[in-house]
Structures are given as C-alpha cells and as structure tokens.
Scaffold this motif. Structure first.
Motif, short mmCIF file in Angstrom:
data_model
loop_
_atom_site.label_atom_id
_atom_site.label_comp_id
_atom_site.label_asym_id
_atom_site.label_seq_id
_atom_site.Cartn_x
_atom_site.Cartn_y
_atom_site.Cartn_z
N ALA A 74 0.93 -1.08 0.05
CA ALA A 74 -0.17 0.06 -0.21
C ALA A 74 0.87 1.08 -0.06
O ALA A 74 1.91 1.17 0.67
N ALA A 75 0.55 2.38 -0.69
CA ALA A 75 1.12 3.55 -0.49
C ALA A 75 0.10 4.76 -0.55
O ALA A 75 -1.03 4.73 -0.85
N GLU A 76 0.58 5.69 0.75
CA GLU A 76 -0.29 6.93 0.70
C GLU A 76 0.97 8.00 0.50
O GLU A 76 2.07 8.13 0.64
N VAL A 77 0.48 9.05 -0.33
CA VAL A 77 1.27 10.15 -0.91
C VAL A 77 0.64 11.40 -0.37
O VAL A 77 -0.48 11.61 -0.66
N PHE A 78 1.41 12.05 0.12
CA PHE A 78 0.98 13.38 0.51
C PHE A 78 1.68 14.48 -0.40
O PHE A 78 2.87 14.59 -0.68
N VAL A 79 0.81 15.38 -0.76
CA VAL A 79 1.37 16.38 -1.99
C VAL A 79 0.69 17.81 -1.80
O VAL A 79 -0.52 17.73 -0.96
N PRO A 80 1.26 18.76 -1.96
CA PRO A 80 0.78 20.09 -1.72
C PRO A 80 -0.59 20.33 -2.64
O PRO A 80 -0.87 19.59 -3.50
N GLU A 81 -1.36 21.48 -2.11
CA GLU A 81 -2.81 21.58 -3.04
C GLU A 81 -2.46 22.07 -4.05
O GLU A 81 -3.21 22.07 -4.98
N THR A 82 -1.17 22.51 -4.27
CA THR A 82 -0.73 23.37 -5.48
C THR A 82 -0.20 22.18 -6.38
O THR A 82 0.39 22.80 -7.59
N ALA A 83 -0.03 20.95 -6.07
CA ALA A 83 0.42 20.09 -7.01
C ALA A 83 -0.37 20.04 -8.54
O ALA A 83 -1.51 20.08 -8.45
N PRO A 84 0.34 19.75 -9.63
CA PRO A 84 -0.37 20.01 -10.92
C PRO A 84 -1.49 18.76 -10.89
O PRO A 84 -1.10 17.60 -10.44
N ARG A 85 -2.44 19.23 -11.37
CA ARG A 85 -3.77 18.03 -11.50
C ARG A 85 -3.28 16.94 -12.33
O ARG A 85 -3.72 15.91 -11.91
N VAL A 86 -2.18 17.03 -13.45
CA VAL A 86 -1.85 15.77 -14.22
C VAL A 86 -1.44 14.71 -13.47
O VAL A 86 -1.57 13.50 -13.42
N LYS A 87 -0.51 15.58 -12.14
CA LYS A 87 0.25 14.45 -11.47
C LYS A 87 -0.78 13.60 -10.28
O LYS A 87 -0.64 12.72 -10.06
N VAL A 88 -1.80 14.70 -9.89
CA VAL A 88 -2.59 14.17 -8.97
C VAL A 88 -3.57 12.96 -9.29
O VAL A 88 -3.72 12.05 -8.58
#
Length: 304
Positions: A86-100
C-alpha cells in the motif's frame, strides 16, 4: 551519511529488470540527451523509490508513505503497486492536476496538504510515525540516492567513447547526488537550478543546507525548501558548480525541446537544457555534454 559508487552498483543489481534502461539521443555535435523522462511513472525517481523499498526488506502492514511535489509520489505509487504494498502520498494543494490524477490511477491514496512541498512533507512524517508505515524521503535518503545514480552507470555503457559533463536539474538534490556518486571524478557534474528555488546553490554558498524561498514555474518539481544533506555533502566534496536560470529560460527551453526534438518534458526537466540555451553554461570547445532529461509529468496542451 554518504553514498558511494559501490552503493550505486548494489542498487543497480537490486532494481535490475524492474526499471527501464532509458535511451540516449544524439542532439548535435558533442551533445546528447539522456531520456530518463521515459522511465516508468515518468521520472528518474522510480529508480530510487524501488531501491528504497527493496532495500528495506520486510515492510510494515501499513505500507509506505511519501511526500512529493508530484514525481516522487508517482514513483512511490508505481513502485508500491509493482511490489504489492500500500502507498499513501502527501502532496501540496498546488500540485499539478495531471500528477494528482495519475497518482490515483496508480492506486495510491492521495492526501493534499499545504501550499508547498515542505508542508506536505511535515504532514507525511507525522502520519508515518503514527501509522508505522515506511517513510520514503523524496531525495535525502541513501537508498533513494543510490537508486537514482544507476542512470549514471547506464550512461557509461551507452556512451563508451566518453563524455565530459552532465547537466542536472536540481531540486532537493536526490538526482544530482546519485549522479555524482556514479560518475565523479571521471565526469564533471553541473547543477542547474531556478533562481527562484536555488536550494543547493545557496547551501554551497552558505557551507551547509539552508532554507530558501521557493517560487517559479518549476516549483512543483524543483521546489525543495532545503537541499538534502547527502546532496550537499557530495556536491561540496566534488566541487560541483551550480548555475542559475530564470523562468523565461526554462519556458523557452521546454518549448525548444518540443519544437526541435518533439520531446515533451515538465518545466523542471527543461531547466537542465535551459542552462545551454540561455548561455548560463557555456561548454568549452570540444566539450562533450549530456543533458539529463529527468521527468515528463506535464500537461502538454501548451506545447501544441
């Protein structure tokens, strides 16, 4: 804490068969592109992430946790899926939508926190501690660095006649640290950083990693607030130079990579080429230069 060529060689054996041997493309007299943007999950970070997880041995039931501006998270999600954890990934709210969006497709649980990488990182560390999951640092981890360095070993086999210099875009420094470990002192490694996110440049100037402001068109992938200690130590010991470029040069280089070579890369990746196109780095006569193109997780709609 450092990384040696032996660590890189061990990483290459560990991840063999799980990563792509990405091609080298001639781009003119004495110039080559290393097309690492064609790696699984779209960036070099898959090498480091696979090595980090495999080197850890038996994993906790909670799986892995990573913090990312995008690419390290994609690498974590891909590696976890391939290894069945399992993987849980924390990203900033500004992360590019394509990556999210791609994170979700790869099966990771995505948590968006804060406006920049540093805030996502802090939240990820807290969660890993409370859940017992294996925390996978995006760049300042010896196994990550050694895995990233395996692309340097590939270059040695792909260009047997030799090369003099590798230009590497730098955020937190996990890639350039691996490249230095793999290639120094036989090859000169040059750091290329946005003037608005110059963590390694400022660390080398200050004599230690320091916090820097982060902004600019490449902040999603090169937006580390502080360079990693491993990268600083290796770059400092190697006398690695760092050149700075502005956003306009990055945007122009990204466009040129598309117009001239039909290579679609993200802005952070284009930074390495921008060192040449802007004149920030001027090769000596006869100098053989490799530009490391490290990531392709971008929205290509503005390249048409």
């Amino acid at each position: 804490m450092t990384v040696t060529i032996d660590d890189v060689r061990a990483a290459a054996r560990r991840i063999e068969g799980r990563v792509r041997h990405t091609p080298v493309m001639p781009a003119g007299d004495g110039l080559w592109f290393k097309l690492e943007q064609t790696q699984h999950a779209g960036s070099f970070k898959t090498r480091g992430m696979l090595n980090r997880i495999l080197a850890a041995g038996e994993l906790p039931a909670a799986g892995i946790v990573a913090a990312s501006g995008g690419n390290a998270g994609l690498a974590a999600a891909y590696a976890a899926r391939e290894l069945g954890v399992a993987a849980e990934v924390f990203v900033p709210e500004t992360a590019p939508r394509v990556k999210v969006a791609k994170l979700g497709k790869l099966g990771a649980r995505v948590v968006q926190v804060g406006a920049e990488y540093a805030e996502a990182y802090a939240a990820a560390v807290v969660h890993a501690t409370s859940s017992g999951a294996l925390f996978c640092h995006a760049y300042d981890d010896p196994d990550m660095v050694a895995g990233n360095g395996t692309l340097g070993l590939e270059l040695l086999t792909q260009l047997p006649a030799g090369f003099d210099t590798v230009l590497v875009a730098v955020g937190g420094g996990g890639l350039i640290a691996g490249v230095i470990a793999a290639l120094h002192p036989a090859v000169r490694v040059v750091a290329v950083e946005p003037a608005t996110a110059a963590a390694l440049h400022e660390a080398l100037r200050a004599g230690a990693p320091v916090d820097v402001p982060v902004a600019g068109v490449a902040a999603d992938s090169l937006g580390a607030r502080r360079a990693g200690r491993i990268a600083y130590d290796l770059a400092s010991a190697a006398g690695t130079p760092s050149v700075l470029i502005d956003d306009r040069a990055i945007v122009d280089a990204r466009r040129l990579l598309w117009d001239d070579y039909r290579l679609a890369v993200e802005h952070g990746t284009a930074a390495a080429y921008a060192a040449l196109t802007s004149g920030a780095y001027k090769p000596s006569p006869g100098e053989r230069v490799v530009v490391l193109l490290c990531g392709a997780n971008t929205n290509p709609s503005d390249l048409a």
